[in-house]
Each structure stands twice: as structure tokens, then as C-alpha cells.
Design an enzyme around this catalytic site. Structure first.
Site, PDB file in Angstrom:
ATOM      1  N   ARG A 180       0.886  -0.976  -0.201  1.00  0.00           N
ATOM      2  CA  ARG A 180      -0.039  -0.365  -0.218  1.00  0.00           C
ATOM      3  C   ARG A 180       0.599   0.693  -0.220  1.00  0.00           C
ATOM      4  O   ARG A 180       1.300   1.577   1.145  1.00  0.00           O
ATOM      5  CB  ARG A 180      -1.112  -0.008   1.318  1.00  0.00           C
ATOM      6  CG  ARG A 180      -1.649  -1.210   1.306  1.00  0.00           C
ATOM      7  CD  ARG A 180      -2.728  -1.065   2.552  1.00  0.00           C
ATOM      8  NE  ARG A 180      -3.799  -1.768   2.720  1.00  0.00           N
ATOM      9  CZ  ARG A 180      -3.880  -2.238   3.532  1.00  0.00           C
ATOM     10  NH1 ARG A 180      -4.452  -2.264   4.903  1.00  0.00           N
ATOM     11  NH2 ARG A 180      -4.971  -3.338   4.104  1.00  0.00           N
ATOM     12  N   HIS A 282     -11.656  -6.677   0.139  1.00  0.00           N
ATOM     13  CA  HIS A 282     -10.919  -5.597   1.097  1.00  0.00           C
ATOM     14  C   HIS A 282     -11.597  -4.302   0.556  1.00  0.00           C
ATOM     15  O   HIS A 282     -10.477  -3.636   0.892  1.00  0.00           O
ATOM     16  CB  HIS A 282      -9.959  -5.898   1.410  1.00  0.00           C
ATOM     17  CG  HIS A 282      -9.574  -5.862   2.815  1.00  0.00           C
ATOM     18  ND1 HIS A 282      -9.431  -6.791   3.877  1.00  0.00           N
ATOM     19  CD2 HIS A 282      -9.217  -4.896   3.628  1.00  0.00           C
ATOM     20  CE1 HIS A 282      -9.222  -6.251   4.734  1.00  0.00           C
ATOM     21  NE2 HIS A 282      -9.104  -5.017   5.070  1.00  0.00           N
TER      22      HIS A 282
HETATM   23  C1  FNR Z   1     -10.245  -1.929   6.475  1.00  0.00           C
HETATM   24  N1  FNR Z   1     -11.098  -3.123   6.582  1.00  0.00           N
HETATM   25  C2  FNR Z   1     -10.942  -4.308   7.327  1.00  0.00           C
HETATM   26  N2  FNR Z   1     -11.741  -5.982   7.131  1.00  0.00           N
HETATM   27  C3  FNR Z   1     -11.104  -6.650   8.177  1.00  0.00           C
HETATM   28  O1  FNR Z   1     -12.296  -7.601   8.117  1.00  0.00           O
HETATM   29  N3  FNR Z   1     -11.105  -6.079   9.416  1.00  0.00           N
HETATM   30  C4  FNR Z   1     -10.391  -5.362   9.646  1.00  0.00           C
HETATM   31  O2  FNR Z   1      -9.762  -4.782  10.382  1.00  0.00           O
HETATM   32  C5  FNR Z   1     -10.950  -4.193   8.146  1.00  0.00           C
HETATM   33  N4  FNR Z   1      -9.759  -3.144   8.470  1.00  0.00           N
HETATM   34  C6  FNR Z   1      -9.764  -1.453   7.364  1.00  0.00           C
HETATM   35  C7  FNR Z   1     -10.181  -0.931   8.029  1.00  0.00           C
HETATM   36  C8  FNR Z   1      -9.869   0.317   7.100  1.00  0.00           C
HETATM   37  C9  FNR Z   1      -8.887   1.755   7.167  1.00  0.00           C
HETATM   38  C10 FNR Z   1     -10.926   0.718   5.990  1.00  0.00           C
HETATM   39  C11 FNR Z   1     -11.377   1.323   4.244  1.00  0.00           C
HETATM   40  C12 FNR Z   1     -10.959  -1.376   5.478  1.00  0.00           C
HETATM   41  C13 FNR Z   1     -12.354  -3.596   4.783  1.00  0.00           C
HETATM   42  C14 FNR Z   1     -13.185  -3.740   5.371  1.00  0.00           C
HETATM   43  O3  FNR Z   1     -14.120  -4.657   6.142  1.00  0.00           O
HETATM   44  C15 FNR Z   1     -14.601  -3.652   3.977  1.00  0.00           C
HETATM   45  O4  FNR Z   1     -14.598  -4.878   3.433  1.00  0.00           O
HETATM   46  C16 FNR Z   1     -14.215  -2.244   2.873  1.00  0.00           C
HETATM   47  O5  FNR Z   1     -14.006  -1.239   3.799  1.00  0.00           O
HETATM   48  C17 FNR Z   1     -15.574  -2.773   1.863  1.00  0.00           C
HETATM   49  O6  FNR Z   1     -14.923  -1.612   1.393  1.00  0.00           O
HETATM   50  P1  FNR Z   1     -15.111  -0.288   1.040  1.00  0.00           P
HETATM   51  O7  FNR Z   1     -16.676   0.598   1.603  1.00  0.00           O
HETATM   52  O8  FNR Z   1     -14.270   0.302   2.110  1.00  0.00           O
HETATM   53  O9  FNR Z   1     -15.319   0.846   0.100  1.00  0.00           O
END
Ligand code: FNR
Length: 389
Positions: A180, A282
Site C-alpha cells: 500500500r 477488502h
Molecule cells: C478495512 N477493512 C477491514 N476488514 C477486516 O476484515 N478487518 C479489518 O480490520 C479491516 N480494516 C480496515 C481498515 C480500513 C481503514 C478500511 C478502509 C477497511 C475492510 C472492510 O471491512 C471492508 O471490506 C471494506 O472497507 C469495504 O469497502 P468500502 O466500503 O470501504 O469500499
């Protein structure tokens, strides 16, 4: 809806958080430091998967029907034998403390008020017990980053169960953090310095193991404890499909796998006895250059939709997006970044506004599309067009 329009447009009280989904991210930027902003807004590689997620929503178009607004509209759904007021679920998002001091506990409280389940991340800055207390009468799900150590896993599952988390969501796509650039260029990995490790640091089994192995208490060696904890949950890929038997045996509630994109993996989830999957990439944060999550939803629903509950996330920004995912067969949708932008802008109040706004938008857009219930969402009201600017 009436309340929001009434207060905003008619009484001159403007919401603190923009209702324009295209401006939300920019507004959040004003409230966050560069590192926190990049962490939430960023994605893997050149963000091409994030682009594909949005492109997929743009390519699927709703086809509204008319004069179908009776009887009353109803957006409630049933998931895993439980009734939910609406199909929204707050996605698990780690380290919420870097976005606002209200952190996980504040957002969990708001979810309880608004009637949306809160999915707690293993990478939280609050403990399982504190989140449960804040979400007292709400519905809460627990997201597992699956530790290598079975005893630690068992301890976390026990805490989640005892604290009223009803659904276990096991995230499979983040056994290692992705490439990232926005974080790498800023030298930013929250977990290494102890931020986001609260679940581990408050876990009796993890603490005892750390003390035994190092002779120090977690509090006296935050750096070492962080390394041990993230080594347990993020580094390497020790689990296989066969290992799911262990979770299946030790979790008696609904078991959901998050991060499914390939139809064969969806079939393996059925074989492993899972109750549900989240079709998710994700939010484009893991594999760069991947297909838009919405584009794989129909084939997965066709393959396994009658055998387990298919949920969806990645790219949902509007009520219309929710309807599209439902029309393509999802039974519920998770929303990530928009909620965190609201939290970043105005803490609890900001998150509340985003969630209520999204629900109002969903309600209104569904009604105007001539769809009265979630069960009425189907493929006759959606079509994919080839090219969209
Ligand atoms: C996440 N996501 C995520 N998923 C998960 O299973 N455990 C986690 O700790 C995290 N942490 C996390 C941090 C941040 C800052 C983001 C933006 C996302 C993924 C999250 O659950 C989800 O799959 C996505 O955010 C969905 O996409 P959109 O709605 O952000 O477009």
C-alpha cells in the site's frame, strides 16, 4: 428521510457531514492527519481495484418500475435466522482510534441507536468487552483475524461469545498486509507501535504466553508485544481450508468467510459448513489489479446462493449501490470507508449522519425504483451496460 429533509432544507439546519458521497472523502481529509487519511482512503498498488469497484457499480444500471408504491415499503431482512431492520452492516475496520477519539466504542454505540449491526475488527483500539458494553442493546458481529495459536483463537472466540457477538466473520484476504504505497511512503503501519492491538493486549491467553516467553509484561514491552501479536495474526498464511473445521467446531453461531471473490472458493465455503460469505476484495486494499467485487457477485450467487447467505462489500457509497448489490443477489451489504469518514469528521454524530443518510437514500431510491421490499430486489430491475465514462 422526512426528518432529514425537514431539518436540513426546510428549517435551515444543515448537516455537519456532507450528504454528497463524492465529497465525503475530501471533507474527511480536512479532519485527519496525512497518515490517518492515507490509511483509510488508500488502497493496494495503484488503486486499480478500488477503481474497478466503483466502475462495476457504474456499469450496472437500475431499471425503475412505476405505480408500485403500495403497500408500505419495508427494508428489513432476515439473516441467519435473525430479523434486521435493514440490509446494512458496518464493515469491520481496524484502528478506529486513529480517526477520532470516539473510536470503536463510539461507533458501536451509534450502530445500536441506528439499528445497524456493528462488526468489530480484531485490529481494534478498543477491547471486546468495551465494545460490547457500548453496543449493549445493539446487534454485534465479530471479525476474526485468525491467530496461528489455537489457544489464543479459542480465548478470543470465548470472549466474543460471552460478550454477545452473534456472528463470526473470518477475514481470509489479509493474512499479510498488502503493498500500500500511501502507507509505505509515509512509513505508516499502525500495528507495529501498539496501535490496534487492544484485542490481543487484553487477552488473558495472549498475555500469559507473552509473559512466559519473554519474562516481560505486555505494558512493559509494547513494541515486543506488538510484534508478537501481529506475528500471530498477520504474518504468513498458516491456515488451510481443512483448518476451518477447528473454527466450525468451536463456534456454534453463524460462521461467515469474508474476502471471497472466486466461485470455487465460494463452493469450498459451502463444503466447509459455513453459514455465509462476504463477497469482498477488502475495499481494494489487498490485491491490486483485481476484478470489481460487484462483477463477481452474480456468478457466486448463482453457484452457492441457495446453500449459504451471500453478503457483499467493496465500493458501496449510495443507496442505489445497496439496491444494485441486492438485485444481484446479496442478502445484506457491508459499508466501510463512508462510515469511517463520518466518524473522522464529527465522531459519533458524524457516523450517525452518514448511516442515517445512507438509510434514507436507500429507502427513497428503492421506493422510486418501484421496489417495496428487499425480497423484491431481482435481476429484472438491473442491467449491465458495456462502457461508462
Ligand atoms: C478495512 N477493512 C477491514 N476488514 C477486516 O476484515 N478487518 C479489518 O480490520 C479491516 N480494516 C480496515 C481498515 C480500513 C481503514 C478500511 C478502509 C477497511 C475492510 C472492510 O471491512 C471492508 O471490506 C471494506 O472497507 C469495504 O469497502 P468500502 O466500503 O470501504 O469500499
Amino acid at each position: 428521510q422526512t426528518e432529514i429533509y425537514g431539518k436540513g432544507a426546510l428549517m435551515g439546519i444543515l448537516p455537519g457531514v456532507t450528504t454528497d458521497p463524492r465529497k465525503l472523502e475530501e471533507q474527511a481529509r480536512e479532519f485527519l492527519g496525512i497518515r490517518s487519511f492515507n490509511y483509510v482512503a488508500g488502497g493496494a498498488g495503484e488503486k486499480s481495484t478500488m477503481d474497478s469497484n466503483r466502475q462495476a457499480f457504474r456499469q450496472w444500471k437500475l431499471i425503475p418500475r412505476m405505480m408500485r408504491n403500495k403497500p408500505e415499503q419495508d427494508v428489513s431482512v432476515e439473516l441467519f435466522g435473525q430479523k434486521y431492520e435493514n440490509p446494512l452492516i458496518v464493515a469491520p475496520v481496524g484502528v478506529q482510534g486513529i480517526f477520532h477519539e470516539d473510536k470503536e466504542t463510539g461507533l458501536a454505540e451509534v450502530c445500536g441507536e441506528v439499528g445497524v449491526p456493528y462488526t468489530m475488527s480484531t485490529a481494534s483500539t478498543s477491547s471486546i468487552e468495551d465494545v460490547a458494553a457500548a453496543n449493549k442493546d445493539g446487534k454485534r458481529w465479530y471479525q476474526l483475524y485468525w491467530p496461528r495459536d489455537n489457544n489464543v483463537t479459542l480465548s478470543i472466540l470465548k470472549r466474543a461469545r460471552e460478550n454477545g457477538f452473534s456472528v463470526l466473520v473470518v477475514t481470509l484476504d489479509t493474512w499479510s498486509l498488502a503493498w500500500r504505497p500511501a502507507d509505505l511512503d509515509n512509513g505508516y503501519v499502525p500495528f507495529i507501535k501498539g496501535v490496534g492491538n487492544e484485542v490481543g493486549f487484553t487477552d488473558p491467553v495472549f498475555r500469559a504466553k507473552f509473559e512466559k516467553e519473554t519474562g516481560s509484561k505486555v505494558e512493559d514491552d509494547i513494541l515486543g508485544a506488538s510484534r508478537a501479536w501481529i506475528g500471530d495474526i498477520f504474518a504468513g498464511a498458516p491456515h488451510s481450508w481443512e483448518d476451518l473445521e477447528f473454527l466450525r467446531k468451536n463456534w456454534d453461531g453463524p460462521l461467515v468467510l469474508k474476502g471471497i471473490q472466486h466461485v470455487d472458493d465460494a463452493r469450498l465455503a459451502v463444503k466447509a459448513g459455513c453459514d455465509g460469505i462476504v463477497v469482498s476484495n477488502h475495499g481494494g486494499r489487498q490485491v491490486d489489479g483485481a476484478i470489481g467485487s460487484l462483477d463477481v457477485l452474480p456468478e457466486i450467487v448463482d453457484a452457492v446462493g441457495d446453500q449459504l447467505t451471500v453478503l457483499f462489500d467493496s465500493g458501496i457509497r449510495t443507496g442505489s449501490d445497496v439496491i444494485k448489490a441486492l438485485c444481484l443477489g446479496a442478502k445484506g451489504v457491508l459499508v466501510g470507508r463512508p462510515v469511517i469518514y463520518g466518524l473522522s469528521i464529527q465522531g459519533r454524530e458524524g457516523a450517525r449522519q452518514v448511516l442515517r443518510g445512507l438509510l434514507a437514500d436507500l429507502w427513497q431510491n428503492m421506493g422510486l425504483s418501484g421496489i417495496r421490499t428487499v425480497a423484491d430486489c431481482n435481476r429484472s430491475q438491473i442491467r449491465r451496460v458495456e462502457s461508462v465514462k
